[in-house]
Scaffold this active site. Structure first.
Site, short mmCIF file in Angstrom:
data_model
loop_
_atom_site.label_atom_id
_atom_site.label_comp_id
_atom_site.label_asym_id
_atom_site.label_seq_id
_atom_site.Cartn_x
_atom_site.Cartn_y
_atom_site.Cartn_z
N THR A 68 -29.74 -2.55 40.00
CA THR A 68 -30.56 -2.29 41.18
C THR A 68 -31.91 -1.72 40.76
OG1 THR A 68 -30.53 -1.32 43.40
CG2 THR A 68 -29.67 0.05 41.59
N LYS A 72 -34.32 -4.25 37.85
CA LYS A 72 -33.97 -5.67 37.95
C LYS A 72 -34.82 -6.55 37.03
CE LYS A 72 -32.01 -5.54 42.61
NZ LYS A 72 -32.02 -6.16 43.96
N ASP A 108 -28.89 -11.87 44.79
CA ASP A 108 -29.62 -11.50 46.00
C ASP A 108 -30.05 -12.73 46.78
OD1 ASP A 108 -29.50 -8.75 45.67
OD2 ASP A 108 -31.35 -8.66 44.50
N GLY A 134 -41.76 -6.23 47.61
CA GLY A 134 -40.99 -5.87 46.44
C GLY A 134 -40.04 -6.98 46.03
N ALA A 136 -36.93 -7.41 46.79
CA ALA A 136 -36.12 -7.93 47.90
C ALA A 136 -36.88 -9.00 48.66
CB ALA A 136 -35.72 -6.79 48.83
N TYR A 236 -29.23 -1.50 55.42
CA TYR A 236 -27.83 -1.53 55.85
C TYR A 236 -27.29 -0.19 56.31
CZ TYR A 236 -27.06 -0.03 50.99
OH TYR A 236 -27.09 0.64 49.79
N GLY A 257 -28.22 -5.69 57.71
CA GLY A 257 -28.32 -5.66 56.26
C GLY A 257 -26.99 -5.61 55.54
#
Length: 295
Positions: A68, A72, A108, A134, A136, A236, A257
């Site tokens: 994480t 990454k 992901d 970012g 994500a 989430y 999420g």
């Protein structure tokens, strides 16, 4: 050899990740399927230690990792091989130790795509919008490109230069247009967002315990949320974020999420074990744990 010694060890590589739900997700799956595996946390204080940590994992025979933020991208030079998805965005969130060879994957992308797949036809050839710049956000861009063929991806960010830097080596840069968040007040930008089939929050805004609010990136009063949209919040915790509550009230289809969290974990679980994560059990377990933590 004791039972604990015979178990395969998996773990999460990150920084300040004691809060993570990943151990609960994977250990619930291991226990439910009777697999001799255990999942733990490896807090690594600095990026300079990543190489030594991965070298040590080969010697110790650790079976695999989740990775994480902020590591990454940091792990990539220390791996022996990358999956096509990991190569495409230069980031890894899952590692397999294959007899001393470390293989990197990015789940992901599939994790993000999974809850959208039933609505895939309604997304094709339509514009989509992502808030955030970012890793994500980049995973979401690649998921849309690979799985849904949108007409364009609108990236709304606070720092346009950071977004340009992130996309500099992305092979499909022409798919993405970048807008500064402050432009939302301008009619042309507001219309672009309203016309998007999917809106995605790929920022941490709205996470439990933060002082900011979704209105800091998605102002009210512009009619940006409506019943023709799918609104997807990668946050989430809480399961029902302020963004999702507003989107639901506006008649939009909402995706929480936790669906991505579990879907990306399920893909990693399958890569590691060759078996399917019991998703319904895991979702129920995680939601109960989140509710308990809030109580």
């Amino acid at each position: 050899m004791s039972n604990s010694q015979s178990k395969k060890i998996f773990g999460l590589i990150g920084k300040h990740v004691d809060y993570s739900w990943s151990p609960l997700i994977h250990n619930t799956g291991f226990e439910a399927l009777g697999l001799p595996c255990v999942y733990t946390i490896f807090n690594i204080p600095s990026p300079e230690m990543i190489g030594d940590a991965l070298k040590g994992s080969r010697a110790l025979g650790i079976a695999g990792f989740s990775v994480t933020i902020p590591y990454k991208k940091t792990v990539v030079p220390f791996l022996d091989e990358l999956s096509p998805e990991a190569l495409s965005i230069g980031a890894v969130n899952t590692i397999v130790n294959d007899n001393g060879r470390l293989l990197g994957y990015n789940t992901d992308i599939d994790g993000f795509a999974a809850p959208l797949l039933p609505m895939a036809e309604s997304i094709r050839n339509r514009p989509v919008c992502i808030f955030g710049n970012g890793g994500a956000a980049l995973a979401a861009v690649e998921a849309f490109r690979l799985r849904f063929n949108p007409s364009s991806v609108l990236l709304v960010v606070r720092d346009t230069q950071k977004a340009e830097d992130m996309l500099e080596e992305y092979a499909y840069r022409d798919l993405v247009t970048i807008h500064a968040g402050r432009e939302i007040d301008q009619p042309a930008c507001s219309k672009l967002i309203r016309d998007c089939r999917v809106l995605v929050n790929a920022t941490p805004v709205g996470t439990a315990g933060r002082n900011d609010h979704i209105h800091s990136i998605l102002p009210t009063g512009h009619g940006l949320l409506h019943d023709g949209q799918i609104v997807y919040d990668m946050v989430y915790n809480p399961p029902e974020t302020p963004l999702l509550a507003e989107a639901r009230a506006a008649g939009a289809t909402v995706i929480a999420g936790i669906e991505m969290l579990i879907a990306q974990a399920a893909r990693a679980f399958s890569i590691w074990t060759g078996q399917e994560l019991p998703v319904d059990l895991v979702r129920k377990t995680v939601l109960a744990a989140i509710e308990k933590s809030e109580g």
